[in-house]
Design a protein around this motif. Structure first.
Motif, short mmCIF file in Angstrom:
data_model
loop_
_atom_site.label_atom_id
_atom_site.label_comp_id
_atom_site.label_asym_id
_atom_site.label_seq_id
_atom_site.Cartn_x
_atom_site.Cartn_y
_atom_site.Cartn_z
N ARG A 171 0.83 -1.20 0.00
CA ARG A 171 0.00 0.00 0.00
C ARG A 171 0.86 1.26 0.00
O ARG A 171 0.59 2.21 -0.74
N ALA A 172 1.91 1.29 0.85
CA ALA A 172 2.78 2.47 0.89
C ALA A 172 3.49 2.68 -0.45
O ALA A 172 3.84 3.81 -0.80
N SER A 173 3.70 1.59 -1.20
CA SER A 173 4.39 1.73 -2.50
C SER A 173 3.49 2.37 -3.55
O SER A 173 3.97 2.74 -4.63
N MET A 174 2.20 2.48 -3.28
CA MET A 174 1.23 3.04 -4.23
C MET A 174 1.29 2.30 -5.57
O MET A 174 1.10 2.91 -6.62
N GLY A 175 1.58 1.01 -5.53
CA GLY A 175 1.61 0.22 -6.74
C GLY A 175 3.01 0.04 -7.33
O GLY A 175 3.19 -0.76 -8.25
N ALA A 176 4.00 0.76 -6.80
CA ALA A 176 5.37 0.61 -7.32
C ALA A 176 5.87 -0.82 -7.13
O ALA A 176 6.69 -1.30 -7.91
N ALA A 177 5.38 -1.52 -6.10
CA ALA A 177 5.77 -2.93 -5.89
C ALA A 177 5.46 -3.77 -7.13
O ALA A 177 6.10 -4.79 -7.36
N VAL A 192 0.13 23.29 2.05
CA VAL A 192 -1.26 23.72 1.87
C VAL A 192 -2.16 22.50 2.04
O VAL A 192 -2.12 21.57 1.23
N ASN A 193 -2.91 22.46 3.14
CA ASN A 193 -3.89 21.40 3.41
C ASN A 193 -3.32 19.98 3.46
O ASN A 193 -3.91 19.06 2.89
N PRO A 194 -2.21 19.77 4.16
CA PRO A 194 -1.71 18.39 4.31
C PRO A 194 -2.70 17.60 5.15
O PRO A 194 -3.25 18.14 6.12
N SER A 195 -2.94 16.33 4.78
CA SER A 195 -3.98 15.60 5.52
C SER A 195 -3.44 14.46 6.37
O SER A 195 -4.17 13.88 7.15
N ASP A 196 -2.15 14.14 6.24
CA ASP A 196 -1.63 12.98 6.94
C ASP A 196 -0.66 13.39 8.05
O ASP A 196 0.33 14.08 7.79
N SER A 197 -0.96 12.99 9.29
CA SER A 197 -0.14 13.42 10.41
C SER A 197 1.27 12.83 10.34
O SER A 197 2.24 13.47 10.76
N VAL A 204 6.51 25.65 -1.56
CA VAL A 204 5.08 25.45 -1.30
C VAL A 204 4.59 24.15 -1.91
O VAL A 204 4.76 23.91 -3.12
N PHE A 205 3.98 23.29 -1.09
CA PHE A 205 3.47 21.99 -1.54
C PHE A 205 1.99 21.87 -1.22
O PHE A 205 1.52 22.32 -0.17
N GLY A 206 1.25 21.17 -2.11
CA GLY A 206 -0.19 20.97 -1.92
C GLY A 206 -0.51 19.70 -1.16
O GLY A 206 0.37 19.01 -0.64
N ASN A 207 -1.79 19.41 -1.12
CA ASN A 207 -2.32 18.22 -0.45
C ASN A 207 -1.83 16.93 -1.11
O ASN A 207 -1.57 16.89 -2.31
N GLU A 208 -1.72 15.86 -0.30
CA GLU A 208 -1.21 14.56 -0.77
C GLU A 208 -1.94 14.07 -2.02
O GLU A 208 -1.32 13.54 -2.94
N ALA A 209 -3.25 14.19 -2.05
CA ALA A 209 -4.02 13.61 -3.16
C ALA A 209 -4.24 14.60 -4.30
O ALA A 209 -4.26 14.21 -5.46
N THR A 210 -4.36 15.87 -3.98
CA THR A 210 -4.82 16.82 -5.00
C THR A 210 -3.76 17.82 -5.44
O THR A 210 -3.94 18.53 -6.44
N VAL A 268 5.44 6.59 -12.00
CA VAL A 268 4.59 6.98 -10.86
C VAL A 268 3.86 8.27 -11.22
O VAL A 268 4.32 9.08 -12.02
N ASP A 269 2.69 8.45 -10.60
CA ASP A 269 1.92 9.68 -10.83
C ASP A 269 2.55 10.85 -10.10
O ASP A 269 2.50 11.99 -10.55
N SER A 270 3.11 10.56 -8.92
CA SER A 270 3.64 11.64 -8.10
C SER A 270 4.53 11.03 -7.04
O SER A 270 4.61 9.82 -6.89
N LEU A 271 5.22 11.90 -6.30
CA LEU A 271 6.05 11.46 -5.18
C LEU A 271 5.24 11.55 -3.89
O LEU A 271 4.31 12.34 -3.79
N ASN A 272 5.64 10.76 -2.91
CA ASN A 272 5.11 10.92 -1.56
C ASN A 272 5.40 12.36 -1.09
O ASN A 272 6.46 12.90 -1.36
N LEU A 273 4.46 12.98 -0.37
CA LEU A 273 4.61 14.38 0.01
C LEU A 273 5.85 14.63 0.85
O LEU A 273 6.60 15.58 0.60
N SER A 274 6.12 13.75 1.83
CA SER A 274 7.27 14.02 2.69
C SER A 274 8.57 13.82 1.92
O SER A 274 9.56 14.52 2.16
#
Lengths: 234, 234
Positions: free
Chosen positions: A133-139, B95-100, B186-192, B212-218
């Motif tokens: 899941r954390a791989s977002m499909g990269a696995a 901007v609007n991060p959703s994951d702690s 400046v970075f946006g929300n994880e999904a959007t 990949v569509d994008s990188l993990n936010l962190s």
């Protein structure tokens, strides 16, 4: 019937509709079945599965067993696969990583930055549904392989530049990367780092302030992978 | 008596002995009490607390309420604090991060790379014990501030280079950073991601493969923070 995932199982699970669609797209031959919730009207999963002749099973119970949190509407069950590393590609080598979230996040970064992943045992399980899941499909789209020891890895891939990341290494920021060479970027365990013996290679260190003891493993790995990728495309 | 953390509480908790020692070291004036497990013989927490006149309460029950997983032996209860941003420092703006977990990991990277953190609401809670834990104590040593809108942030910190990260931006790898300037990454929300309106600034994009569509936010935030930090120290 499905049961809770265990490390020694021959199959694992992609939890969630987006991940399941990615699984079917990338590795249709590995998918045994998909489970969909009767509460869901997401058509993408059953459509993708039927296009590959994969059985679609409507079962709230299967979903509850595998993903008890209640925000999952589709699950793909797949046979574990092998995806051998290539001598022609750059590698990231994780020695004894213990966190499945980090392992999956690093798979995603490896996919983003065109590298393959070697993992030295003991290690977090690359097929754990949390890793997947954390791989977002990269696995499902990068090559990765587990090795019993670093020596075993080196016996197959010793003919390349080995770059261990250690707190007493020389500055990573001034290290040169040659487009014609293959690199293995090597990182240790989250808590303990690499053993001193790795200093026999030309170790590097990511510049950082003295406010923190170290960087998060997935963050450090991604910084390294990105710089190598960018240097080779310059 | 302690109770499960809620966002509107005036206090929060550092879960774990190492984190609690870090809390006491960095913000002794904010600590109300520490709770230690009678099962534990870790002396560091009671010693650090007593050196600052902080009450030490032996209570298995308090630990079980706050950290039900059973691998936690000490907890620090602290009053939420303010730590205003400085106009003289580089910032990372989420901007609007959703994951702690992401928010805490980015606090740790900001500490490592000498930046301060602005967070635009709605957002994950910077004082959530999960955020604090992922920060590995960076929550206690960097300055961070929440804002109701990006406009509110800009009204105080408009006089600097604003660098939004967007998928249609120019290459980040060739962007120049001037040692004399102050930057806000400046970075946006994880999904959007960021809304299109941010393209009015000079947006950049981190090079990545099409796997990949994008990188993990962190991961994306850390790559950006590291490059700015390294460029300024060259």
């Amino acid at each position: 019937m499905v049961k809770k995932y265990k490390k020694d199982d021959a199959t694992s699970y992609a939890l969630g509709a987006t991940l399941t669609v990615e699984l079917i797209k990338r590795r249709p031959e590995s998918v045994r079945a998909v489970y969909v919730s009767p509460r869901s009207d997401i058509a993408a999963v059953p459509e993708a599965a039927r296009a590959h002749g994969i059985p679609v099973i409507e079962s709230e119970k299967a979903i509850n067993v595998l993903s008890p949190k209640g925000n999952c509407f589709a699950i793909g069950e797949f046979e574990k696969f092998t995806s051998p590393l290539s001598a022609e590609r750059d590698h990231i080598v994780l020695v004894n990583p213990s966190d499945s979230g980090n392992l999956g996040t690093i798979m995603r970064a490896a996919a983003a930055f065109d590298a393959e992943l070697a993992v030295i045992r003991p290690c977090a399980d690359p097929f754990d549904p949390k890793t997947v899941r954390a791989s977002m499909g990269a696995a499902f789209c990068i090559n990765f392989e587990c090795f019993d020891s670093f020596e075993q890895y080196i016996s197959r891939f010793g003919d390349r530049a080995i770059v261990p990341f250690m707190l007493n290494g020389r500055p990573f920021e001034s290290a040169e990367f040659d487009e014609g060479k293959r690199y293995s970027l090597v990182f240790g365990n989250e808590a303990t780092g690499l053993p001193e013996s790795y200093a026999a290679y030309d170790a590097v260190r990511i510049a950082q302030s003295d406010k923190v003891d170290s960087l998060n493993l997935s963050v450090a790995a991604a910084i390294a992978l990105h710089r190598l990728y960018a240097a080779k495309r310059r």
